[in-house]
Write an enzyme that holds these catalytic residues in place. Structure first.
Site, short mmCIF file in Angstrom:
data_model
loop_
_atom_site.label_atom_id
_atom_site.label_comp_id
_atom_site.label_asym_id
_atom_site.label_seq_id
_atom_site.Cartn_x
_atom_site.Cartn_y
_atom_site.Cartn_z
N MET A 30 27.05 42.48 45.00
CA MET A 30 25.92 42.13 45.87
C MET A 30 25.68 43.28 46.85
O MET A 30 25.07 43.09 47.90
CB MET A 30 26.18 40.82 46.60
CG MET A 30 26.31 39.63 45.63
SD MET A 30 25.85 38.05 46.31
CE MET A 30 27.07 37.88 47.61
N HIS A 37 34.94 47.56 45.72
CA HIS A 37 33.98 47.80 44.64
C HIS A 37 34.29 49.13 43.94
O HIS A 37 34.17 49.23 42.72
CB HIS A 37 32.56 47.88 45.22
CG HIS A 37 32.06 46.60 45.79
ND1 HIS A 37 31.74 46.45 47.11
CD2 HIS A 37 31.82 45.40 45.21
CE1 HIS A 37 31.32 45.23 47.33
NE2 HIS A 37 31.37 44.55 46.20
N LYS A 147 40.07 39.25 44.29
CA LYS A 147 39.75 38.74 45.63
C LYS A 147 39.06 37.38 45.53
O LYS A 147 39.38 36.44 46.24
CB LYS A 147 38.87 39.77 46.34
CG LYS A 147 38.08 39.24 47.50
CD LYS A 147 38.78 39.49 48.81
CE LYS A 147 38.16 38.81 49.99
NZ LYS A 147 36.73 38.59 49.92
N ASP A 148 38.07 37.30 44.62
CA ASP A 148 37.38 36.03 44.39
C ASP A 148 38.04 35.37 43.18
O ASP A 148 37.46 35.32 42.09
CB ASP A 148 35.89 36.29 44.15
CG ASP A 148 35.23 36.92 45.36
OD1 ASP A 148 35.12 36.24 46.38
OD2 ASP A 148 34.85 38.10 45.29
#
Ligand code: PAF
Length: 258
Positions: A30, A37, A147-148
């Site tokens: 996002m 990232h 992380k997610d």
């Protein structure tokens, strides 16, 4: 690096790559790119295939009262980071949904607890946009961060259940110098809030080594001023937690017993 805004152009490029025998690797984001990232992009590059990064703040995964309007948008910096990281295609659509869009992807087991409990509709939004991104980019590989952790499980289940021809590659959590998991939302924290926030990974890491980890972490976190625990749960062999520090929600996890 190719910069693509139009979804149909992205799909044409993806199809062309596949026709040429390439197996594109997608890093869906996002935006507001950070070291986490960059680790995903680095992992995608290791596939030796064209790397596509998508930057799209997906409105469908934000609930009412969440931070959709405030979510950091740093397109120029993201573009430079992608260029420097050796990304082949940056896909940054203005929107992915038709005005009368009415089709969704819903995973109904793994989405229901933890973040799904406190963010109803969130994983429906994630699953829908990931399905669209896979179709548009024609990715053979897609890279997601631990992380997610719940997002990773939901995406794996959707890919399996709906037979998407893509391999999901997980990447371990990247941490800032103070131990906080890298996240676009860290920039919401004031310096003072950040000094409290760094206790969260410290407590979770210790808890993940203990047999009574969740209970122990709950007690430790309850001693911290301005902190509210959303959940502490073991899942996928990891001790996962979400807390609120004043108005900022943080999630993190550590492998159990490590
Ligand atoms: O993890 C994220 O940044 C988002 O949930 C994703 C996978 C890009 C979907 O919008």
């Amino acid at each position: 690096m190719q910069f693509i805004v139009e979804p149909k152009e992205m799909q044409a490029v993806g199809l062309r790559l596949r026709k040429m025998g390439a197996s594109p690797a997608l890093v869906p984001t996002m935006g507001a790119l950070h070291s986490g990232h960059l680790a995903l992009i680095q992992r995608a590059r290791e596939e030796g295939a064209p790397v596509i990064v998508s930057v799209y703040v997906n409105p469908l995964q934000f609930g009412p009262g969440e931070d959709l309007a405030a979510y950091p948008r740093t397109m120029e910096a993201d573009r430079q980071s992608c260029e420097a990281a050796g990304v082949d295609v940056l896909f940054a659509p203005r929107t992915l949904y038709a005005a009368d869009h009415s089709t969704y992807v819903m995973e109904e087991a793994l989405s229901s607890g933890r973040c799904g409990r406190s963010r109803p509709g969130h994983f429906r939004g994630v699953a829908t946009v990931v399905a669209k991104l896979l179709n548009l980019t024609q990715a053979a590989v897609a890279v997601f961060g631990w992380k997610d952790a719940q997002q990773l499980s939901v995406v794996r289940r959707v890919v399996r259940d709906l037979d998407f021809p893509v391999r999901i590659v997980p990447v371990e959590i990247q941490r800032d110098h103070d131990g906080l998991a890298s996240s676009s939302r860290n920039r919401y924290l004031s310096t003072e809030q950040r000094t409290r926030a760094v206790e969260f990974p410290r407590i979770l890491e210790e808890a993940a080594r203990r047999p009574d980890g969740c209970g122990w972490a709950a007690v430790e976190l309850s001693r911290m001023p301005g902190v509210r625990v959303d959940y502490l749960e073991e899942a996928d062999g990891r001790l996962c937690g979400a807390i609120w520090i004043d108005g900022v929600r943080l999630i993190d996890n550590f492998p159990c017993g490590a």
